[in-house]
Write an enzyme that holds these catalytic residues in place. Structure first.
Site, PDB file in Angstrom:
ATOM      1  CG  ASP A 337      -2.006   1.021   1.131  1.00  0.00           C
ATOM      2  OD1 ASP A 337      -2.040   1.995   0.540  1.00  0.00           O
ATOM      3  OD2 ASP A 337      -3.088   0.787   1.752  1.00  0.00           O
ATOM      4  NE  ARG A 339      -4.580   2.948  -0.529  1.00  0.00           N
ATOM      5  CZ  ARG A 339      -5.536   2.444  -0.203  1.00  0.00           C
ATOM      6  NH1 ARG A 339      -6.929   2.680  -0.686  1.00  0.00           N
ATOM      7  NH2 ARG A 339      -5.674   1.377   0.909  1.00  0.00           N
TER       8      ARG A 339
END
EC number: 4.1.99.12
Length: 417
Positions: A337, A339
């Site tokens: 991930d 983000r």
């Protein structure tokens, strides 16, 4: 509540060559780092840091300086749970002994901070651990790495610092936490500040997103106000779908229903059944519409949990061959991930949000936003739309990424899914 000192005092002390103590959020590491400017490194400062910390001294640097000095990541896929960007370790090539003494490490630290240094001035590996700070500092990532570089820059110095976690004097097998850090700071006449206060200080004095345009958007869930933003760091554009008066009945911007939605072309536009993104976006808009007040923030540049569309399609190929959504990313040399919610937090602040009920099944999203001065009073779950194509993906998010997803065990998988 632990007494904290002002950011102004910390900046002045850094400029004067003193160390300061910086504590992060209790939901993150909940630890305090001793920090000073790398260009001010002396044998005495380094020895003091070694005495009261874990001894794993790191030098956060701006990304452009890491590139200039050829400081590559220690590992291609960063698996650190907080995303700390460790680079290869170094020593100064000339003028030092073995590299481990306080004098030697201070010399290496000053050399790392020197704008005239080159990659040829260092040997690798060494005894000093450079870290790569994110552009934008604590407004992009609320970590000690970014906080230290921010403080050095605010002090008018090079964007290079020295940091290390303070060890508890009560339990040498543990790290010191807030109350003990206050006592430590007072005993040594050091400023104690928090990353949350540094974020708040920078938010008051700087702005990293620009509001570009507004227009009404009639949808099947009602008419929203679309507010477009850009970032000063890149060309990525974001849009907030706003419904109602965000300031609320008391004019304070509290208790706002918010969904921070990551861009997903395949799910949101093409209706792909491999994920639950499209149904989540639709459900969020419906829930905000029923509330009559709220925001659906659509974050561009988050495709495939931040890896981009082409990498996402490559990950799909690996998933079709048997990998799950996490291992597919890792096999591509990418994080599970990637983000970043810092710009999203700034957009919400610009829209007037003070506290919110966050629409998400992902506890990590709460931590990602909570460090930016936004108070999350409740996490509101979104309905789970499982099908035979996305059930394995959803189970992986639940089992390996900590998502709060219930009632998944009775769904069959599609052939080849």
């Amino acid at each position: 509540m632990t007494r904290l000192d002002s950011i102004e005092r910390a900046v002045a002390d850094i400029a004067a060559g003193k160390a300061v103590v910086v504590v992060d959020d209790e939901d993150r590491e909940n630890e305090g780092d001793l920090i000073f400017a790398a260009e001010k490194a002396t044998p005495e400062l380094v020895a003091f840091m070694v005495r009261y910390t874990s001894g794993y001294l790191c030098v956060p640097l701006a990304g452009e300086d890491c590139d200039r000095l050829g400081l590559l990541p220690q590992y291609a896929v960063n698996q650190d749970k907080h995303g700390t960007a460790y680079t290869v370790t170094v020593d100064a090539k000339n003028g030092i002994g073995t590299g481990i003494s306080a004098s030697d490490r201070a010399a290496t630290m000053r050399l790392l901070a020197d704008a005239a240094s080159t990659a040829d001035d260092f040997t690798k590996p060494g005894h000093v651990v450079p870290l790569r700070a994110k552009d934008g500092g604590v407004l992009r990532r609320p970590g000690h790495t970014e906080a230290s570089v921010d403080l050095a820059k605010l002090a008018g110095l090079r964007p290079a610092a020295v940091i290390c976690e303070i060890v508890s004097q009560k339990d040498e097998g543990a790290m010191a936490q807030t109350e003990e850090l206050r006592v430590f700071a007072d005993e040594h006449n050091l400023a104690l500040v928090s990353i949350a206060d540094l974020i708040e200080w920078r938010r008051k004095h700087e702005k990293h997103v620009q509001r570009i345009a507004e227009a009404r958007i009639p949808t099947q869930h009602g008419e929203f106000r679309a507010v477009g933003y850009t970032s000063i760091y890149d060309d990525v554009e974001h849009v907030a779908l706003v419904l109602g008066d965000i300031s609320g009945p008391d004019g304070d911007g509290n208790d706002v229903l918010v969904r921070v939605h990551s861009e997903c072309l395949t799910g949101d536009v093409f209706g792909s059944r491999r994920c639950d993104c499209g149904p989540q976006l639709d459900a969020a808009m419906e829930m905000v519409a029923k509330e009559g007040r709220g925001i659906v923030l659509y974050m561009r540049g988050h495709e495939g949990r931040g890896i981009g569309l082409m990498h996402k399609l490559q990950a799909y190929q690996l998933q079709d061959a048997g990998e799950d959504t996490v291992d597919a990313n890792l096999k591509l040399g990418l994080p599970a991930d990637a983000r970043d919610y810092g710009l999203g937090a700034q957009i919400l602040v610009d829209l007037g949000v003070k506290s919110m009920r966050l629409l998400t099944n992902n506890p990590a999203k709460r931590v990602g936003l909570d460090g930016y001065g936004l108070h999350i009073i409740e996490r509101v779950p979104l309905p789970v739309r499982a099908n035979s194509e996305n059930i394995r993906y959803l189970r992986t998010k639940r089992d390996r990424m900590g998502h709060d997803l219930a009632d998944l065990d009775d769904h069959p998988e599609a052939d080849g899914a």
